[in-house]
Design a protein around this motif. Structure first.
Motif, PDB file in Angstrom:
ATOM      1  N   GLN A   1       0.837  -1.200   0.000  1.00 47.21           N
ATOM      2  CA  GLN A   1       0.000   0.000   0.000  1.00 47.21           C
ATOM      3  C   GLN A   1       0.878   1.258   0.000  1.00 47.21           C
ATOM      4  O   GLN A   1       0.623   2.205  -0.737  1.00 47.21           O
ATOM      5  CB  GLN A   1      -0.937  -0.020   1.216  1.00 47.21           C
ATOM      6  CG  GLN A   1      -1.683   1.286   1.462  1.00 47.21           C
ATOM      7  CD  GLN A   1      -2.691   1.616   0.366  1.00 47.21           C
ATOM      8  OE1 GLN A   1      -3.019   0.766  -0.455  1.00 47.21           O
ATOM      9  NE2 GLN A   1      -3.155   2.850   0.344  1.00 47.21           N
ATOM     10  N   ILE A   2       1.945   1.237   0.815  1.00 45.84           N
ATOM     11  CA  ILE A   2       2.813   2.413   0.872  1.00 45.84           C
ATOM     12  C   ILE A   2       3.506   2.607  -0.475  1.00 45.84           C
ATOM     13  O   ILE A   2       3.607   3.705  -0.996  1.00 45.84           O
ATOM     14  CB  ILE A   2       3.839   2.270   2.008  1.00 45.84           C
ATOM     15  CG1 ILE A   2       3.099   2.352   3.348  1.00 45.84           C
ATOM     16  CG2 ILE A   2       4.905   3.339   1.930  1.00 45.84           C
ATOM     17  CD1 ILE A   2       3.937   2.002   4.530  1.00 45.84           C
TER      18      ILE A   2
ATOM     19  N   TYR B   1      -6.670  10.529   1.375  1.00 48.19           N
ATOM     20  CA  TYR B   1      -7.834  11.386   1.204  1.00 48.19           C
ATOM     21  C   TYR B   1      -8.249  11.470  -0.263  1.00 48.19           C
ATOM     22  O   TYR B   1      -7.409  11.451  -1.153  1.00 48.19           O
ATOM     23  CB  TYR B   1      -7.523  12.789   1.720  1.00 48.19           C
ATOM     24  CG  TYR B   1      -7.072  12.769   3.147  1.00 48.19           C
ATOM     25  CD1 TYR B   1      -7.995  12.650   4.177  1.00 48.19           C
ATOM     26  CD2 TYR B   1      -5.718  12.816   3.477  1.00 48.19           C
ATOM     27  CE1 TYR B   1      -7.584  12.590   5.496  1.00 48.19           C
ATOM     28  CE2 TYR B   1      -5.304  12.760   4.787  1.00 48.19           C
ATOM     29  CZ  TYR B   1      -6.233  12.651   5.792  1.00 48.19           C
ATOM     30  OH  TYR B   1      -5.827  12.580   7.092  1.00 48.19           O
ATOM     31  N   ALA B   2      -9.551  11.604  -0.470  1.00 46.16           N
ATOM     32  CA  ALA B   2     -10.073  11.738  -1.824  1.00 46.16           C
ATOM     33  C   ALA B   2      -9.744  13.130  -2.358  1.00 46.16           C
ATOM     34  O   ALA B   2      -9.562  14.080  -1.600  1.00 46.16           O
ATOM     35  CB  ALA B   2     -11.573  11.518  -1.814  1.00 46.16           C
TER      36      ALA B   2
ATOM     37  N   LEU C   1      -7.165  -0.914   5.166  1.00 46.83           N
ATOM     38  CA  LEU C   1      -7.118  -0.255   3.861  1.00 46.83           C
ATOM     39  C   LEU C   1      -8.287   0.701   3.641  1.00 46.83           C
ATOM     40  O   LEU C   1      -8.196   1.636   2.854  1.00 46.83           O
ATOM     41  CB  LEU C   1      -7.093  -1.309   2.742  1.00 46.83           C
ATOM     42  CG  LEU C   1      -5.764  -2.038   2.537  1.00 46.83           C
ATOM     43  CD1 LEU C   1      -5.922  -3.154   1.510  1.00 46.83           C
ATOM     44  CD2 LEU C   1      -4.682  -1.071   2.088  1.00 46.83           C
ATOM     45  N   GLN C   2      -9.394   0.449   4.360  1.00 45.77           N
ATOM     46  CA  GLN C   2     -10.556   1.319   4.162  1.00 45.77           C
ATOM     47  C   GLN C   2     -10.276   2.756   4.586  1.00 45.77           C
ATOM     48  O   GLN C   2     -11.003   3.671   4.211  1.00 45.77           O
ATOM     49  CB  GLN C   2     -11.779   0.792   4.937  1.00 45.77           C
ATOM     50  CG  GLN C   2     -12.219  -0.596   4.528  1.00 45.77           C
ATOM     51  CD  GLN C   2     -12.254  -0.785   3.023  1.00 45.77           C
ATOM     52  OE1 GLN C   2     -12.897  -0.021   2.311  1.00 45.77           O
ATOM     53  NE2 GLN C   2     -11.541  -1.781   2.523  1.00 45.77           N
TER      54      GLN C   2
ATOM     55  N   HIS D   1      -6.609   2.838  -2.514  1.00 43.72           N
ATOM     56  CA  HIS D   1      -5.839   1.727  -1.949  1.00 43.72           C
ATOM     57  C   HIS D   1      -5.776   0.543  -2.886  1.00 43.72           C
ATOM     58  O   HIS D   1      -6.541   0.461  -3.849  1.00 43.72           O
ATOM     59  CB  HIS D   1      -6.414   1.307  -0.593  1.00 43.72           C
ATOM     60  CG  HIS D   1      -7.857   0.908  -0.640  1.00 43.72           C
ATOM     61  ND1 HIS D   1      -8.276  -0.315  -1.083  1.00 43.72           N
ATOM     62  CD2 HIS D   1      -8.973   1.589  -0.305  1.00 43.72           C
ATOM     63  CE1 HIS D   1      -9.587  -0.381  -1.023  1.00 43.72           C
ATOM     64  NE2 HIS D   1     -10.043   0.767  -0.557  1.00 43.72           N
ATOM     65  N   ILE D   2      -4.845  -0.346  -2.591  1.00 45.30           N
ATOM     66  CA  ILE D   2      -4.690  -1.556  -3.389  1.00 45.30           C
ATOM     67  C   ILE D   2      -5.840  -2.509  -3.071  1.00 45.30           C
ATOM     68  O   ILE D   2      -6.501  -2.365  -2.046  1.00 45.30           O
ATOM     69  CB  ILE D   2      -3.353  -2.265  -3.086  1.00 45.30           C
ATOM     70  CG1 ILE D   2      -3.235  -2.528  -1.570  1.00 45.30           C
ATOM     71  CG2 ILE D   2      -2.178  -1.441  -3.550  1.00 45.30           C
ATOM     72  CD1 ILE D   2      -2.128  -3.475  -1.206  1.00 45.30           C
TER      73      ILE D   2
END
Ligand SMILES: Nc1ncnc2c1ncn2[C@@H]1O[C@H](COP(=O)(O)OP(=O)(O)OP(=O)(O)O)[C@@H](O)[C@H]1O
Ligand SMILES: [Mg+2]
Lengths: 816, 225
Positions: free
Chosen positions: A462-463, A625-626, A768-769, A774-775
């Motif tokens: 993820q990072i 953030y979106a 991840l949420q 995210h992956i």
């Protein structure tokens, strides 16, 4: 008697060197990891507990809704809110407003001393929080306009105070930042404890903000939501009950969305939860992630648990070996109690030795660990007042003692309950229950280990995903310089333009721009954007004020229209009329395409803006953030951040050239710069810590679990030496034997994989949420983790198995 | 079948060097039943282990079926062993975790006999040893005599040409011991070569020939008629 216990225990440890070594090594590594982690956990959990009123202090959180949608989840609110709460509700005994000033240069006798962190606060803050005054006005140091309080360290730094003579600086006059008026130092307070969410060097009176800066919205206002609020409730008051009254409060003061253009929802957040449980925007205090803290605590307990399980497993597995000893002791008159004490002494000695080594290891690895968690921790932090008083410290001691007890008691109990007659006749065999327990424990150890392997793989991915994702802005070779504090405001825009022009003259500079905010920081919001098709509906957008070169400097893509041109820049804010939107903003306003938005009017608080261009969406904040709808205004401001895009192989030299220009245009200012890609990635600091902690301590867990497996396989091969010999005589090959010895363990590991997979999936899916981008968790990660754990287990076991399988069978059969 | 010449074996421990076999020479022909006797520690088991290719000699020559095997590596010896030689030990050496049937089946698994064939052969030999009714028992549930019969069944299931027995009756009472001796005699009469170490003159009388060892050397050979 004790002497006899210790003596026999010691001999036993010595006789079984390999097993003792495995136990002590595993336990001391586990304990060392545990000590290090618990320091950190205890420190993080101790935040703000030093405040005597901690239980009654709260921060006001303000959620804002438009069209039923949450548009801001902020810690900033309206300056009138605190006083209104105090007036409306008797359980509110005190309130304080806070505004952050950030790094402020203090001028004392013509000497400019930069970098002091300042907050602007009501005097009441000093009586709500425990920041004891050591010199000067003890009760109302911040009551008057143009007054300030220094911490001891800041007083030393500014006034060069030696020793503790802080009284000497009380009454001194200094100048803050760009102020033209002097500020009086009315008191000196103790340095702020490290575990305070507030970290500052000085406090400036809130009255200064209202009267000297003429910031009237800061006083008692329900329109500008730019202020932080702290509230003190009566002892015993229930904040949840208070929160329930907030809907009426909001209606009373904000009348739905009539006053501020959005529906305001207020609630109190307990001070003691702020540090770890704040997912709010516009944070101005020290926060950390509760996921990391609790996650690490659980990992620490798992690691030490795995080490204790090793002890139990090895001790009971070897029970048959010691059965004879127990039989003889019983026949010669030992009671069960005496035997239990005997075995407990052994466990105690092993744990004590391990603990000693662990403390040494913890001290040795302290610096490495401190770098990892970016803290200055010592073993003292283990015994710091924190959550529930000394709960963690007490918990630590309880856990260690119970651990020693259980890990010692279970084997002691098993061993001491042998029936001497049976044992002496050689009829001892491991009980079914014992074997099942042992298998269960091994499965548990490996399941935890596999969860940790999967966890570190997913966090790592993820990072990596976040840092490799196209941001829509190019941060490569961009340095960001803090805007000047000291300059003459009336020449601001001409000076800024001339400065940028001269910076661009440097041959290794590609472009330079100013902006209110640079990528990676929280931009402002405007809550009053009208829907062009339905003017009574209002929307919220992010905004940024930028120079003409901002869009090219960051390599942002114009998808329609044009960039700002110099003619778009006018002196008076009221005369500005052109704007550039991002694609999300055009969608929010209901335009069918970026092209369709061009030339259209965007109405914002009764001012009209012509859309002259549309840029592709880009990430302003981290991928957690979106992307939000954003509009850009053509604005130069003297405090704006300066972004310089370089094209150089020698950044040091280029930066030196930029510095020379900066100092020519803005003399008396500090040239403070950062590489933007590094600063941007600091947003992932907590996530990276989470990943590294998972990885490193996961590695610990694997190692300790493998030690246990090594011990068990060592034992089971010892026990099966004769069988192996027979099988070899009958024609078994080396690989037959290795397979035979590994099969049982591998079965356990496979069960562990099956157990661990859904658990790991659940935890990491949840984690991840938190990320807008995210992956997806792919199946191969679980396969990989499974394969890795089998390989680790197999390698561990085969050490022993291969050795056993290659031994000449004559040797093992002779021992009859 | 077997011809050894000047066979030597030393054991070195930290303090002493023991000469277990001292230039020993002997010969065993196909179809013979040979007993080896001698005082404790004279090297009988050592000799048997070398004959069984479980151990390698330090000197001399060992020809098995016309092939010099003294210098064979572990792999080759194992291969030769599993197809030609069966072992019977004093202490039975049955695997406690396996049933009677599974114990006997083991050598067939290691020589790669298919499963259906294995069942047939194991049942056949268990029948012959008269322990068919115990096929699903574990060794601990059997008497010593029964255990030794299982061990013999396991030794012969692969139809070896040579059986090496190290004190096969050492742990048995005389009636069980006699049963085992009769089994071995039967096998010998069906063509299997047998070399047996024993302390019992009574058991030795079942053989065709007694080789007496003293300090790792042959002293006398008695031919039994
Ligand atoms: N692995 C070993 N290490 C050291 N010495 C050994 C080893 N094996 C056998 N010996 C020694 O070699 C000599 C011969 O031993 P071996 O076991 O062949 O005797 P044996 O004739 O079978 O005796 P027994 O009738 O008691 O079984 C003995 O002196 C013994 O101590
Ligand atoms: Mg012997």
């Amino acid at each position: 008697m004790i002497r006899n216990y210790v003596k026999t225990a010691w001999r036993n440890l010595w006789k079984n060197k390999v097993f003792s070594l495995i136990n002590i090594l595993g336990l001391s590594l586990g304990m060392a990891a545990c000590l290090l982690i618990l320091q950190y956990v205890n420190f993080e959990l101790s935040y703000d507990h030093f405040n005597q009123n901690a239980d009654n202090l709260y921060r006001v959180v303000n959620d804002r809704y438009q069209n039923g949608k949450l548009i801001q989840h902020g810690t900033i609110t309206y300056s009138g809110v605190g006083k209104a709460m105090k007036d409306d509700y008797p359980e509110v005994v005190n309130n304080a407003r806070v505004l952050q000033f950030g790094e402020t240069t203090v001028t004392f006798k013509d000497k400019k001393i930069p970098k002091g962190i300042a907050f602007c606060v009501d005097n009441s803050l000093l009586s709500m929080f425990t920041f004891p005054v050591v010199a000067g006005d003890r009760s109302t140091p911040l009551k008057e306009v143009n007054t300030a309080v220094f911490t001891e360290t800041e007083a030393r730094r500014i006034f060069g105070i030696q020793g503790d003579n802080f009284e000497s600086c009380v009454g001194q006059m200094v100048k803050m930042g760009t102020d033209t008026f002097p500020t009086k130092i009315t008191a000196v307070i103790k340095d702020i404890p490290k575990n305070s969410i507030f970290q500052f060097d000085m406090l400036i009176s809130y009255q200064t903000l209202i009267h000297s800066y003429g910031y009237t919205a800061a006083d008692y206002d329900f329109k500008d939501s730019d202020f932080w609020h702290y509230i003190q409730l009566k002892p015993g008051a229930d904040y949840k009950a208070f929160n329930a009254k907030m809907q009426a409060f909001s209606q009373r003061h904000f009348q739905g969305n009539k006053v501020s253009g959005s529906v305001e929802k207020f609630y109190l957040q307990p001070l003691l939860r702020i540090h770890l449980y704040s997912d709010t925007e516009y944070e101005n205090i020290e926060t950390a992630s509760s996921n990391v803290v609790w996650g690490l605590l659980i990992i620490a307990l798992f690691i030490i648990g795995i080490a204790w399980v090793n002890y139990i497993n090895l001790a009971t597995a070897r029970a048959s070996e010691r059965a004879m000893e127990v039989g003889v002791r019983k026949v010669t008159g030992a009671t069960k109690g005496q035997l239990i004490r005997q075995f407990l002494t052994e466990s105690f000695i092993i744990n004590l030795m391990a603990l000693t080594i662990a403390v040494v290891l913890a001290v040795l690895f302290q610096p490495v660990f401190n770098t990892l968690v970016n803290q200055q921790l010592t073993l003292d932090n283990l015994f710091q007042k924190g959550l529930g008083g000394y709960l963690i410290s007490a918990g630590l001691i309880i856990v260690v003692v119970t651990g020693i007890f259980i890990s010692g008691f279970y084997p002691a109990f098993v061993l001491s309950s042998f029936k001497p007659i049976l044992v002496l006749k050689g009829k001892y065999s491991s009980s079914k229950k014992g074997i099942i327990l042992r298998k269960g424990l091994v499965i548990g150890q490996f399941a935890i280990t596999i969860v940790l392997i999967i966890g570190s793989l997913i966090v790592y991915r993820q990072i990596k995903f976040m840092s490799s994702q196209k941001l829509g802005v190019n941060l490569d070779q961009v340095v960001v310089i803090n805007g000047p504090q000291f300059t003459t405001p009336d020449t601001a825009d001409t000076r800024a333009k001339a400065f940028l022009a001269e910076v661009k003259q440097i041959s290794t500079v590609k472009n330079a721009a100013t902006s209110f905010w640079v990528p990676g920081s929280e931009t402002g919001r405007n809550f009053d954007i009208q829907d062009p098709h339905n003017p009574s509906t209002h929307y919220t957008m992010r905004f940024n004020g930028v120079s003409t070169e901002y869009i090219p400097t960051y390599g942002m893509t114009l998808v329609a229209g044009r960039n700002f041109s110099p003619t778009d820049y006018v002196k008076r804010y009221q005369d500005l009329h052109s704007t550039i939107l991002n694609v999300s903003a055009t969608k929010l306003l209901g335009f069918s395409s970026p092209q369709a938005a061009l030339g259209q009017i965007m109405t914002k608080s009764n001012s009209k803006w012509t859309i002259i261009g549309v840029v592709a969406d880009s990430h302003q904040k981290s991928l957690r953030y979106a992307i939000e709808p954003t509009f850009f205004r053509p604005q130069l401001s003297i405090g704006s951040q300066i972004s310089v895009k370089m094209n150089t192989t020698n950044p040091t030299q280029t930066i030196a050239s930029i510095k020379a220009v900066y100092e020519k245009f803005y003399p008396g200012n500090i040239f403070d710069f950062a590489f933007l890609d590094q600063r941007y990635n600091e947003q992932y600091k907590n996530d990276a810590l989470f990943g590294e902690a998972f990885g490193i301590f996961g590695g610990f867990a694997i190692f300790i679990a493998s030690l246990g497996l090594l011990g068990l396989s060592l034992f089971s091969t010892l026990q099966r030496t004769k069988e192996i010999g027979v099988r070899k005589v009958l024609g078994a090959s080396v690989s037959n034997i290795v397979l035979l010895l590994s099969k049982d363990f591998i079965k356990l590991v496979i069960v562990a994989i099956v157990l661990a997979t859904p658990i790991a999936w659940y935890i990491l899916h949840h984690w991840l949420q938190d990320f807008a981008y995210h992956i997806t968790i792919s199946w191969w990660i679980f396969v990989l983790a499974g394969v890795v754990s089998i390989i680790i287990a197999l390698t561990t076991i085969s050490f022993q198995a291969i050795k056993a399988a290659t031994v000449n069978p004559v040797k093992s059969l002779r021992s009859e | 079948m077997i011809k050894i010449t000047d066979l030597e074996k030393y054991y070195r421990t930290e303090e002493v060097e023991t000469i277990a076999l001292n230039k020993l020479s002997m010969q065993v022909n196909t179809g013979e039943f040979v007993a080896i006797m001698g005082p404790s520690g004279c090297g009988k088991s050592t000799l048997l282990n070398i004959l069984g290719m479980l151990d390698d000699p330090d000197g001399g020559s060992y020809v098995f079926n016309g092939v010099e095997v003294a210098h064979f590596n572990e792999r080759k010896r194992a291969d030769l062993r599993k197809h030609n030689i069966g072992f019977v030990f004093q202490s039975f050496n049955l695997i406690a975790e396996l049933t009677v049937f599974e114990n006997v089946e083991l050598p067939l698994i290691y020589t790669g006999v298919p499963s259906s064939e294995r069942v047939k052969r194991v049942e056949e030999v268990l029948d012959k040893m008269q322990i068919m009714h115990r096929r699903n028992h574990y060794p601990q549930q059997l008497s010593g005599g029964q255990q030794q019969r299982v061990a013999i069944a396991r030794a012969v299931v692969n139809k070896p040409k040579l059986i090496l027995a190290d004190e096969p009756t050492g742990n048995l009472d005389s009636s069980n011991g006699n049963e085992v001796m009769e089994l071995l005699t039967d096998l010998n009469e069906q063509g299997t070569t047998i070399i047996m170490v024993t302390h019992s003159e009574h058991d030795a009388r079942y053989s065709h020939r007694i080789i007496r060892l003293l300090d790792g050397q042959t002293v006398v050979e008695n031919i039994m008629i």
